[in-house]
Each structure stands twice: as structure tokens, then as C-alpha cells.
Design a protein around this motif. Structure first.
Motif, mmCIF file in Angstrom:
data_model
loop_
_atom_site.group_PDB
_atom_site.id
_atom_site.type_symbol
_atom_site.label_atom_id
_atom_site.label_comp_id
_atom_site.label_asym_id
_atom_site.label_seq_id
_atom_site.Cartn_x
_atom_site.Cartn_y
_atom_site.Cartn_z
ATOM 1 N N ILE A 106 67.941 -43.124 33.070
ATOM 2 C CA ILE A 106 68.860 -41.992 32.885
ATOM 3 C C ILE A 106 68.753 -41.469 31.460
ATOM 4 C CG2 ILE A 106 71.311 -41.386 32.733
ATOM 5 C CD1 ILE A 106 71.797 -43.300 35.087
ATOM 6 N N THR A 107 68.707 -42.384 30.485
ATOM 7 C CA THR A 107 68.586 -41.988 29.077
ATOM 8 C C THR A 107 67.329 -41.161 28.840
ATOM 9 O OG1 THR A 107 69.775 -43.962 28.338
ATOM 10 C CG2 THR A 107 68.367 -42.869 26.725
ATOM 11 N N LYS A 108 66.206 -41.636 29.365
ATOM 12 C CA LYS A 108 64.928 -40.914 29.182
ATOM 13 C C LYS A 108 64.997 -39.525 29.815
ATOM 14 C CE LYS A 108 59.936 -41.586 29.838
ATOM 15 N NZ LYS A 108 59.581 -40.384 30.609
ATOM 16 N N SER A 109 65.581 -39.434 31.013
ATOM 17 C CA SER A 109 65.682 -38.134 31.687
ATOM 18 C C SER A 109 66.540 -37.161 30.897
ATOM 19 C CB SER A 109 66.264 -38.321 33.093
ATOM 20 O OG SER A 109 65.397 -39.089 33.900
ATOM 21 N N ILE A 110 67.682 -37.635 30.372
ATOM 22 C CA ILE A 110 68.571 -36.760 29.586
ATOM 23 C C ILE A 110 67.865 -36.276 28.328
ATOM 24 C CG2 ILE A 110 70.681 -36.694 28.208
ATOM 25 C CD1 ILE A 110 71.928 -38.641 30.219
ATOM 26 N N ILE A 111 67.201 -37.193 27.624
ATOM 27 C CA ILE A 111 66.509 -36.832 26.381
ATOM 28 C C ILE A 111 65.410 -35.804 26.651
ATOM 29 C CG2 ILE A 111 65.056 -37.697 24.508
ATOM 30 C CD1 ILE A 111 67.908 -38.609 24.214
ATOM 31 N N GLU A 112 64.591 -36.043 27.660
ATOM 32 C CA GLU A 112 63.436 -35.174 27.912
ATOM 33 C C GLU A 112 63.835 -33.822 28.486
ATOM 34 O OE1 GLU A 112 60.660 -37.391 30.242
ATOM 35 O OE2 GLU A 112 59.914 -38.528 28.500
ATOM 36 N N THR A 113 64.880 -33.765 29.315
ATOM 37 C CA THR A 113 65.309 -32.468 29.852
ATOM 38 C C THR A 113 65.872 -31.563 28.763
ATOM 39 O OG1 THR A 113 67.456 -33.458 30.442
ATOM 40 C CG2 THR A 113 65.801 -33.300 32.176
ATOM 41 N N GLN A 114 66.227 -32.139 27.612
ATOM 42 C CA GLN A 114 66.750 -31.334 26.501
ATOM 43 C C GLN A 114 65.702 -31.131 25.410
ATOM 44 O OE1 GLN A 114 70.839 -31.853 25.360
ATOM 45 N NE2 GLN A 114 71.240 -33.252 27.041
ATOM 46 N N GLY A 115 64.437 -31.394 25.748
ATOM 47 C CA GLY A 115 63.341 -31.101 24.825
ATOM 48 C C GLY A 115 63.042 -32.194 23.832
ATOM 49 N N GLY A 116 63.617 -33.388 24.004
ATOM 50 C CA GLY A 116 63.361 -34.490 23.080
ATOM 51 C C GLY A 116 62.387 -35.497 23.653
ATOM 52 N N GLU A 117 62.176 -36.561 22.904
ATOM 53 C CA GLU A 117 61.322 -37.648 23.376
ATOM 54 C C GLU A 117 61.908 -38.974 22.914
ATOM 55 O OE1 GLU A 117 57.469 -38.155 21.474
ATOM 56 O OE2 GLU A 117 57.982 -36.583 20.046
ATOM 57 N N ILE A 118 61.628 -40.029 23.671
ATOM 58 C CA ILE A 118 62.153 -41.350 23.361
ATOM 59 C C ILE A 118 61.030 -42.366 23.458
ATOM 60 C CG2 ILE A 118 62.888 -41.705 25.765
ATOM 61 C CD1 ILE A 118 65.205 -43.420 24.630
ATOM 62 N N THR A 119 61.003 -43.305 22.509
ATOM 63 C CA THR A 119 59.992 -44.358 22.491
ATOM 64 C C THR A 119 60.668 -45.694 22.177
ATOM 65 O OG1 THR A 119 59.545 -43.918 20.144
ATOM 66 C CG2 THR A 119 58.125 -42.823 21.766
ATOM 67 N N VAL A 120 59.939 -46.779 22.403
ATOM 68 C CA VAL A 120 60.445 -48.118 22.095
ATOM 69 C C VAL A 120 59.312 -48.949 21.526
ATOM 70 C CG1 VAL A 120 59.986 -48.941 24.445
ATOM 71 C CG2 VAL A 120 61.643 -50.151 23.013
ATOM 72 N N ARG A 121 59.648 -49.769 20.559
ATOM 73 C CA ARG A 121 58.693 -50.744 20.027
ATOM 74 C C ARG A 121 59.451 -52.047 19.798
ATOM 75 N NH1 ARG A 121 59.528 -46.799 16.172
ATOM 76 N NH2 ARG A 121 60.560 -47.489 14.234
ATOM 77 N N SER A 122 58.766 -53.163 20.034
ATOM 78 C CA SER A 122 59.441 -54.456 19.964
ATOM 79 C C SER A 122 58.477 -55.527 19.494
ATOM 80 C CB SER A 122 60.008 -54.828 21.339
ATOM 81 O OG SER A 122 60.723 -56.038 21.285
ATOM 82 N N ASP A 123 58.959 -56.409 18.613
ATOM 83 C CA ASP A 123 58.201 -57.572 18.190
ATOM 84 C C ASP A 123 59.170 -58.737 18.030
ATOM 85 O OD1 ASP A 123 59.480 -57.208 15.702
ATOM 86 O OD2 ASP A 123 57.858 -55.915 14.992
ATOM 87 N N ARG A 124 58.721 -59.815 17.433
ATOM 88 C CA ARG A 124 59.565 -61.007 17.326
ATOM 89 C C ARG A 124 60.754 -60.787 16.402
ATOM 90 N NH1 ARG A 124 55.197 -66.009 16.890
ATOM 91 N NH2 ARG A 124 54.247 -65.704 18.983
ATOM 92 N N GLN A 125 60.635 -59.851 15.471
ATOM 93 C CA GLN A 125 61.718 -59.631 14.514
ATOM 94 C C GLN A 125 62.783 -58.661 15.032
ATOM 95 O OE1 GLN A 125 58.350 -59.613 13.315
ATOM 96 N NE2 GLN A 125 58.760 -61.760 12.788
#
Length: 408
Positions: A376-395
């Protein structure tokens, strides 16, 4: 080019025919003059010759004879040339009717023969290229959309081949999109059925126990009722999330307005302070500018960032801190949520925003979410012209959104 060459050849051929006819005429007149000179004293042949010379004159006679010889010579010499032109004309008509395998049969080594050979080579190449295009179209008709017809630059047929290749790629893409849409629909139905059936089965099970009076006392009854109630709430949340996701992806009308992200995220962080305190965590907000404005639907955007905040709160408890940053990056507003809890496995990151996708391990076991929050978050962000990403490591794990800065 072929037409110009043919016209040039015909022009020179006519000139040569005229010159040769003039030559034959001149030679014939000289021979006639020499013969008549020899025969003028020979009887009885000299009688008509003398009459012609005395009554008509030698010059008019030579002129008439010259014209006759010239036209006869020109006609005889041009017969072969006319036959060659007729053969070429027949070939041009056949080619114009679509018979590209037609070959002009001329056994000649002159310029006309060269033109005919050039036309034969042209039609042969054209016929071979059309066979390649036809073969490609047949393969595409069979469903082999990866078939590519060779493109010959600088020719109209090459443009046709390129257009067919583009059409094939677009058709393949459309069919793949249709298959993906069908698979997506089936996956959605499967996911919804599974996620609805699980809590519903539990509710029905406990209600059956209550219905058949299989509890020992009121305490156990209230325990069963409480479990059924909690499962009902989970079921309601799933239905609400599913409805929200479907509504957003079906083109939810947006009320776009100017929105200050520094103030917007600040208010959101304040609303979550009690939740962080209850979880024994701290929320730290950092903004490097006083105002960073975008165009967005605030009522919808708040739902997206609430999901990110809740996500950080759930999965970052072991880290005790959630860092929220609002900053400018060239012409974009960047908002990031960072928690220091358990990392997202690298294999799960590409699918983290897919609906009903749950990360295996401690992150999903602790929450038992619907698997729709991040979708839902990704759909809301993208329908309003934005973009969302994620990055993850041990820290740490960071979810980051980007919107273009609104300039008045």
C-alpha cells in the motif's frame, strides 16, 4: 537510379543508330554514284539513266535514294533495339505486378544488356529479401515473437522490416503483460483466500466450542470469546488493507496540494511518541532545512508514512532508536526511516513491496502482519509521482522516499 541509367542508355543508343544509318546512307550513295558512272556508257542500261539525269536531275534522284536508304537502314538497325526495349518493358510490367522472381532474358553484352542484368540482380535481391520478411512474419504468426527480420538500412523494405520487428516486440510485451496480469490476479485471489481462511477458521473453531458448550466455566468462555474477537480484528484489518490497496491501484482520485514535508513528518513523529515510549524506544528527527515543499495528497500520504513508521517501530525494537531524516538532494525531497533491529535478508529485499509477501524469520513471526502494508505504501508513493527504496545490512535498515521539490 535504374530509370536514369536506362534513359541515358536509350539516348546514346538512338544517337548511335542515327549515326550508323547516316553512315550506311552515305556509303550507299557513293556506291550508287560509282555504279551509275560505270553504267552510263553501257547500252542499253544507259538509256534510262540518261533519261533520268536529263529529265529529273542527278541531285533529286540522289536525295530520294538517300532518304529511302536512310529509313530502311534505320528500321533494320533498330529492330533489335526495339525488341530489347519490349523485353525490358515486359519485365518492368511483370515486376510492377508483383512478380519479383521474373528475369529479363537478353543475350546482349551492350549497354541494354547491362541494364537488363542490373534489373535482374535487383529483382533477385528484392525477391530474396521479401522471402526473409515473409518467413519472419510466418514465425511471428506462430507465436515466435523473438524472431528478428534482418533490417537493410537505406531501403523502404528495410523500414518495413524494422516496423515489423518493433510490432513483434510490442506484441510480445503486451502478451507478457497480459500473462503477468492474469498471474497477478490469480496470486491475489490465492493470497486473499489463504489470509482470510486462516483467521476465519480459528473464529469458527472457537465459536463452535462455545456453541456446543464445551467450555468448563465462564473464565474459559471469556478466554475463547477474547481469542475469537482478536481474530475478528485481524480479519477486519486484512479486509481494510485489501480494500485500501485495491482502491489505490484502481485510480484513487487525488487531491494534490502544496505540502511542507518538514512540518508534515514532524507532526507524524509527534503522534508516534506515545507508541515509541510504550515500546521503550526513541524517535530522532533530523531536518537540514526549515521548509521542503512538494505537491501531494496529504491525506493519502500520511497513510504511507504511518506504515513506514509502524514498520520501523515493530522491527527496530532491539535497536531502541529510529532515526528519521528529511533533507534536500538536488531537486528532490528525501525522507528516510532507519531502524537498527534485525536486518532484512538480502534475498527478500527485491520482493519486500510485493503484496502478501512476508519476510521469513523473526521479522514476520513477531508481527503477523497482513503483508499489504508496504505494498500500500509503495502504491501511494508512486501514484503521487514519488519513489521508494529499501536497503538493509547487519547494522541498520533504511526505507527512503523521494519526491520532486515543488517550486512556486
Amino acid at each position: 537510379m535504374m530509370r536514369t541509367k536506362l534513359l541515358h542508355t536509350i539516348r546514346w543508343k538512338l544517337i548511335l543508330l542515327l549515326l550508323s544509318s547516316f553512315g550506311v546512307t552515305a556509303i550507299s550513295l557513293l556506291i550508287c554514284y560509282a555504279v551509275s558512272t560505270l553504267l552510263v556508257d553501257v547500252k542499253p542500261i544507259n538509256i534510262p539513266l540518261r533519261w533520268i539525269v536529263n529529265n529529273i536531275g542527278s541531285l533529286p534522284v540522289m536525295i530520294v535514294v538517300g532518304f529511302v536508304v536512310f529509313f530502311v537502314s534505320f528500321f533494320m538497325n533498330s529492330k533489335r533495339f526495339v525488341r530489347q526495349l519490349n523485353e525490358i518493358n515486359t519485365g518492368v510490367k511483370e515486376i510492377s505486378n508483383g512478380r519479383f522472381d521474373y528475369q529479363i532474358k537478353l543475350n546482349s553484352n551492350d549497354e541494354i544488356g547491362e541494364v537488363a542484368n542490373s534489373m535482374n540482380q535487383m529483382t533477385e535481391q528484392l525477391s530474396l529479401y521479401l522471402e526473409e520478411i515473409t518467413y519472419g512474419l510466418r514465425e511471428i504468426a506462430k507465436g515466435n515473437f523473438d524472431t528478428q527480420i534482418p533490417v537493410r538500412p537505406g531501403s523502404k523494405l528495410g523500414e518495413v522490416a524494422d516496423s515489423i520487428n518493433q510490432m513483434s516486440r510490442q506484441l510480445s510485451h503486451s502478451i507478457q503483460e497480459e500473462r503477468n496480469a492474469e498471474k497477478t490476479k490469480n496470486d491475489l485471489i490465492t493470497g486473499v483466500s489463504h489470509d482470510l481462511r486462516t483467521p476465519l477458521t480459528s473464529i469458527l473453531g472457537f465459536l463452535e466450542v462455545i456453541e456446543k458448550d464445551r467450555y468448563q466455566d465462564e473464565v474459559e468462555l471469556r478466554y475463547y470469546v477474547n481469542i475469537a474477537y482478536e481474530k475478528s480484528l485481524a480479519l477486519k484489518k486484512l479486509i481494510d488493507d485489501l480494500f485500501e490497496y485495491t482502491r489505490i491501484n484502481n485510480g484513487l482520485p487525488l487531491d494534490m496540494e502544496e505540502l511542507d514535508m518538514v512540518d508534515f513528518i514532524g507532526q507524524l513523529a509527534e503522534e508516534f511518541v506515545p507508541s515509541f515510549e510504550k515500546a521503550g524506544m526513541e524517535c530522532v528527527l533530523e531536518a537540514n532545512e526549515r521548509q521542503l515543499k512538494i505537491m501531494a495528497d496529504g491525506s493519502q500520504l500520511v497513510r504511507a508514512y504511518e506504515n513506514l513508521m509502524t514498520n520501523a517501530l515493530r522491527y527496530g525494537r532491539s535497536g531502541k532508536v529510529v532515526d528519521i531524516a528529511v533533507r534536500r538532494d538536488h531537486d528532490q525531497v528525501v525522507v528516510s526511516f532507519t531502524n537498527y533491529g534485525d536486518p532484512i535478508p538480502e534475498r527478500d529485499i527485491p520482493f519486500i513491496f510485493d503484496r502478501f509477501y512476508r519476510v521469513e524469520g523473526s521479522r514476520s513471526k513477531e508481527t503477523g502482519g497482513t503483508g499489504l502494508g508496504l505494498a500500500i505504501t509503495k502504491s501511494i508513493i508512486e501514484t503521487q509521482g514519488g519513489e521508494i527504496t529499501v536497503r538493509s545490512d547487519r547494522q541498520k535498515t533504511t526505507f527512503e522516499t523521494r519526491f520532486h521539490i515543488y517550486r512556486t
